[in-house]
Design a protein around this motif. Structure first.
Motif, PDB file in Angstrom:
ATOM      1  N   VAL A   1      56.527  38.552  58.202  1.00 37.53           N
ATOM      2  CA  VAL A   1      57.965  38.488  58.463  1.00 37.53           C
ATOM      3  C   VAL A   1      58.377  39.524  59.498  1.00 37.53           C
ATOM      4  O   VAL A   1      59.192  39.254  60.391  1.00 37.53           O
ATOM      5  CB  VAL A   1      58.749  38.695  57.147  1.00 37.53           C
ATOM      6  CG1 VAL A   1      60.247  38.820  57.423  1.00 37.53           C
ATOM      7  CG2 VAL A   1      58.483  37.545  56.177  1.00 37.53           C
ATOM      8  N   HIS A   2      57.801  40.707  59.415  1.00 39.26           N
ATOM      9  CA  HIS A   2      58.117  41.781  60.363  1.00 39.26           C
ATOM     10  C   HIS A   2      57.765  41.378  61.793  1.00 39.26           C
ATOM     11  O   HIS A   2      58.543  41.586  62.735  1.00 39.26           O
ATOM     12  CB  HIS A   2      57.355  43.046  59.966  1.00 39.26           C
ATOM     13  CG  HIS A   2      57.410  44.147  60.984  1.00 39.26           C
ATOM     14  ND1 HIS A   2      58.559  44.841  61.274  1.00 39.26           N
ATOM     15  CD2 HIS A   2      56.447  44.658  61.796  1.00 39.26           C
ATOM     16  CE1 HIS A   2      58.307  45.746  62.200  1.00 39.26           C
ATOM     17  NE2 HIS A   2      57.028  45.643  62.533  1.00 39.26           N
ATOM     18  N   ILE A   3      56.589  40.773  61.944  1.00 38.72           N
ATOM     19  CA  ILE A   3      56.170  40.340  63.283  1.00 38.72           C
ATOM     20  C   ILE A   3      57.063  39.210  63.782  1.00 38.72           C
ATOM     21  O   ILE A   3      57.493  39.186  64.937  1.00 38.72           O
ATOM     22  CB  ILE A   3      54.691  39.900  63.259  1.00 38.72           C
ATOM     23  CG1 ILE A   3      53.799  41.107  62.948  1.00 38.72           C
ATOM     24  CG2 ILE A   3      54.296  39.267  64.579  1.00 38.72           C
ATOM     25  CD1 ILE A   3      52.345  40.740  62.720  1.00 38.72           C
ATOM     26  N   ALA A   4      57.378  38.252  62.895  1.00 39.26           N
ATOM     27  CA  ALA A   4      58.199  37.108  63.304  1.00 39.26           C
ATOM     28  C   ALA A   4      59.618  37.538  63.663  1.00 39.26           C
ATOM     29  O   ALA A   4      60.232  36.999  64.595  1.00 39.26           O
ATOM     30  CB  ALA A   4      58.226  36.065  62.192  1.00 39.26           C
ATOM     31  N   ALA A   5      60.163  38.533  62.935  1.00 41.90           N
ATOM     32  CA  ALA A   5      61.541  38.964  63.185  1.00 41.90           C
ATOM     33  C   ALA A   5      61.646  39.985  64.306  1.00 41.90           C
ATOM     34  O   ALA A   5      62.748  40.261  64.788  1.00 41.90           O
ATOM     35  CB  ALA A   5      62.130  39.549  61.904  1.00 41.90           C
ATOM     36  N   SER A   6      60.521  40.574  64.705  1.00 41.19           N
ATOM     37  CA  SER A   6      60.492  41.588  65.775  1.00 41.19           C
ATOM     38  C   SER A   6      61.431  42.753  65.483  1.00 41.19           C
ATOM     39  O   SER A   6      62.099  43.281  66.371  1.00 41.19           O
ATOM     40  CB  SER A   6      60.854  40.938  67.122  1.00 41.19           C
ATOM     41  OG  SER A   6      59.961  39.908  67.452  1.00 41.19           O
ATOM     42  N   GLU A   7      61.510  43.150  64.209  1.00 41.13           N
ATOM     43  CA  GLU A   7      62.346  44.284  63.833  1.00 41.13           C
ATOM     44  C   GLU A   7      61.513  45.565  63.855  1.00 41.13           C
ATOM     45  O   GLU A   7      60.329  45.564  63.525  1.00 41.13           O
ATOM     46  CB  GLU A   7      62.935  44.081  62.428  1.00 41.13           C
ATOM     47  CG  GLU A   7      63.896  42.910  62.336  1.00 41.13           C
ATOM     48  CD  GLU A   7      65.243  43.199  62.996  1.00 41.13           C
ATOM     49  OE1 GLU A   7      65.413  44.296  63.553  1.00 41.13           O
ATOM     50  OE2 GLU A   7      66.116  42.315  62.942  1.00 41.13           O
ATOM     51  N   ALA A   8      62.134  46.684  64.194  1.00 44.12           N
ATOM     52  CA  ALA A   8      61.425  47.950  64.359  1.00 44.12           C
ATOM     53  C   ALA A   8      61.467  48.753  63.059  1.00 44.12           C
ATOM     54  O   ALA A   8      62.266  49.683  62.896  1.00 44.12           O
ATOM     55  CB  ALA A   8      62.042  48.758  65.500  1.00 44.12           C
ATOM     56  N   TYR A   9      60.640  48.376  62.096  1.00 36.02           N
ATOM     57  CA  TYR A   9      60.538  49.120  60.845  1.00 36.02           C
ATOM     58  C   TYR A   9      59.269  49.966  60.868  1.00 36.02           C
ATOM     59  O   TYR A   9      58.197  49.485  61.261  1.00 36.02           O
ATOM     60  CB  TYR A   9      60.489  48.174  59.641  1.00 36.02           C
ATOM     61  CG  TYR A   9      61.749  47.368  59.437  1.00 36.02           C
ATOM     62  CD1 TYR A   9      62.924  47.994  59.046  1.00 36.02           C
ATOM     63  CD2 TYR A   9      61.751  45.996  59.637  1.00 36.02           C
ATOM     64  CE1 TYR A   9      64.087  47.262  58.856  1.00 36.02           C
ATOM     65  CE2 TYR A   9      62.910  45.252  59.445  1.00 36.02           C
ATOM     66  CZ  TYR A   9      64.073  45.891  59.057  1.00 36.02           C
ATOM     67  OH  TYR A   9      65.219  45.164  58.883  1.00 36.02           O
TER      68      TYR A   9
END
Length: 487
Positions: A105-113
């Motif tokens: 999900v992190h990769i798909a959303a491209s969010e910087a967590y």
């Protein structure tokens, strides 16, 4: 206790009133769901907000939803699963699946967590889930001790086989089965104390109804919700098949007891060949990767333990020397893997002439079988009694583990004179290395009878795994703190 005394009334343990299946407390599911959701939502949203991560609340909601989804997909919320396990490893397995899904999900959303921050925040989820599972399991165990939240079982089989199944189930209360009646096949008498609700002929009848009508009537009288067939030559495959059809039509599930005992489910595999069901049993681990990994973990754990506990060893040595004259360490010949003797080390807990005085105390032995144990052994020193209760006297055996003579987990290391009295069954204890801890230590230690000790050691020798060893090490801590059976 007599055989009849172990089963006090139809379907009751300890005389408790009958209880229908599915009687688990209604709060199990909502509390488990709340623990799973809270373990993610409560820490994740504040941590992400505090580090300036984008969309902390939606991110926490997504993580919580995925955590519940993973747990539901693995059937953790079903009635059959709730309260049945307090194990750590299934929860950790679910948590690793959650981390994998969140990475996608992190990769798909491209969010910087920040992955480290997110992992730390998510680490509260498995901890809260494990604590909740332990609490529910403890409550369910208490219910089952009073015959609630159980399945009422009707045993079908020849009296000797049926008695064996009944007595095996009645010997423990940590499972969901309570026998409410027996349908005996043949004319022999039952000895388990459970009533014979009906009897079937020794030979298969010409009409199937002559079998299934008495069984269905017995199930209705006893309130059974499961039929359990015990093995026997008078219950042929054809007869059992016809009986199964009738039970299915009546809505009563059927289970078969194959006659095996103390075989871990992971060692069983069912197949069918030419329409014939086969139950394959995987051999115990005696060589291969599991054995190599166990040995590596043993030696690494022993080396780390010796290094970290060195100052504590020095303190214990000083206390022992000040308490009574004699050496700090006591060495004794024990029997290890495949019957090979080795010298085992312990902190001294007895007076120096304890071995010579044992013969004088033989008549005061409180144990059956080859073991010698006294609850108030006069040879034990004041400090020694405290060391035994806390199991601190066993710590020098880490040296034996480091040398490969013992394992961190395994059967109790026996004395040569005990092994000399072993029969063929007890000798199988020596098929694995003896251990610093094991099933015997978390199950009562010296309070166990000889037969109980042997049964636990054989169960371990046949079913051990690295995962099981890690679980036993974790459960040992509680047993050591409790001190029950240590003297």
């Amino acid at each position: 206790m007599s055989k009849a005394g172990r089963v006090t009334a139809p379907g009751a343990r300890g005389g408790a009133p009958p209880h229908r299946p599915g009687g688990k407390s209604g709060w199990y599911l909502p509390v488990t769901l709340a623990a799973d959701l809270g373990g993610v939502l409560l820490p994740v949203a504040p941590v992400l907000a505090g580090t300036g991560a984008p969309h902390p609340v939606p991110a926490a909601l997504v993580a919580a939803g995925l955590w519940v989804t993973v747990r539901a997909a693995r059937r953790r919320y079903t009635s059959d699963a709730l309260g049945e396990s307090r194990g750590v490893f299934p929860v950790l397995h679910d948590w690793l699946n959650l981390l994998g899904l969140l990475a996608v999900v992190h990769i798909a959303a491209s969010e910087a967590y920040d992955p480290v921050t997110a992992a730390v925040a998510l680490s509260f989820a498995p901890m809260l889930t494990i604590l909740c599972a332990k609490a529910v399991h403890r409550h369910l165990t208490g219910l089952r001790r009073s015959a609630r939240a159980v399945h009422r079982v009707l045993v079908i089989g020849e009296p000797a086989s049926a008695d064996t199944v009944v007595e095996h189930l009645a010997s423990r209360t940590d499972h969901a089965y309570v026998v409410t009646g027996v349908v005996a096949v043949g004319d022999a008498q039952l000895t388990s104390g459970v009533p014979a609700m009906a009897r079937l002929g020794a030979t298969p009848p010409a009409r199937a109804a002559e079998d299934w009508l008495p069984v269905r009537s017995a199930a209705e009288q006893s309130g059974a919700d499961l039929a359990l067939v015990a093995p026997g030559q008078r219950m042929s495959g054809t007869r059992l098949r016809r009986l199964a059809w009738a039970l299915y039509d009546a809505g009563l599930p059927l289970a078969l007891a194959p006659g095996l005992t103390d075989v871990a489910p992971r060692r069983l595999r069912a197949t069918a060949v030419a329409g014939l069901p086969l139950l394959h049993i995987t051999p115990p681990h005696r060589r291969g990767p599991q054995v190599a990994l166990k040995s590596a973990l043993d030696r690494a754990g022993a080396a780390l333990g010796l290094l970290l506990l060195a100052p504590f060893y020095a303190l214990l040595a000083l206390v022992i020397r000040l308490d009574s004259p004699g050496p700090v360490l006591h060495r004794q010949v024990r029997v290890g893997l495949d019957g090979k003797p080795f010298t085992m080390w312990k902190f001294r807990t007895m007076v120096v002439d304890a071995e010579r005085r044992r013969a004088e105390l033989a008549a005061a032995n409180e144990k059956d079988g080859p073991l010698f144990k006294m609850r108030s052994d006069p040879r034990v020193t004041r400090v020694g009694r405290r060391l035994r209760r806390s199991s601190l006297d066993e710590l020098p055996q880490l040296v034996n583990v480091l040398l490969g003579q013992m394992s961190l987990v395994g059967p109790r290391p026996p004395l040569p004179d005990e092994v000399a009295q072993y029969d063929e069954v007890a000798m199988r204890r020596l098929a694995v290395k003896p251990g610093l801890t094991g099933l015997w230590q978390i199950s009562g230690r010296s309070d166990l009878s000889w037969d109980e000790s042997v049964a636990l050691d054989l169960r371990y020798a046949d079913n051990w795994s690295v995962r099981g060893d890690l679980d036993l090490l974790a459960r040992t801590f509680r047993a050591v703190v409790d001190g029950r059976g240590a003297y």
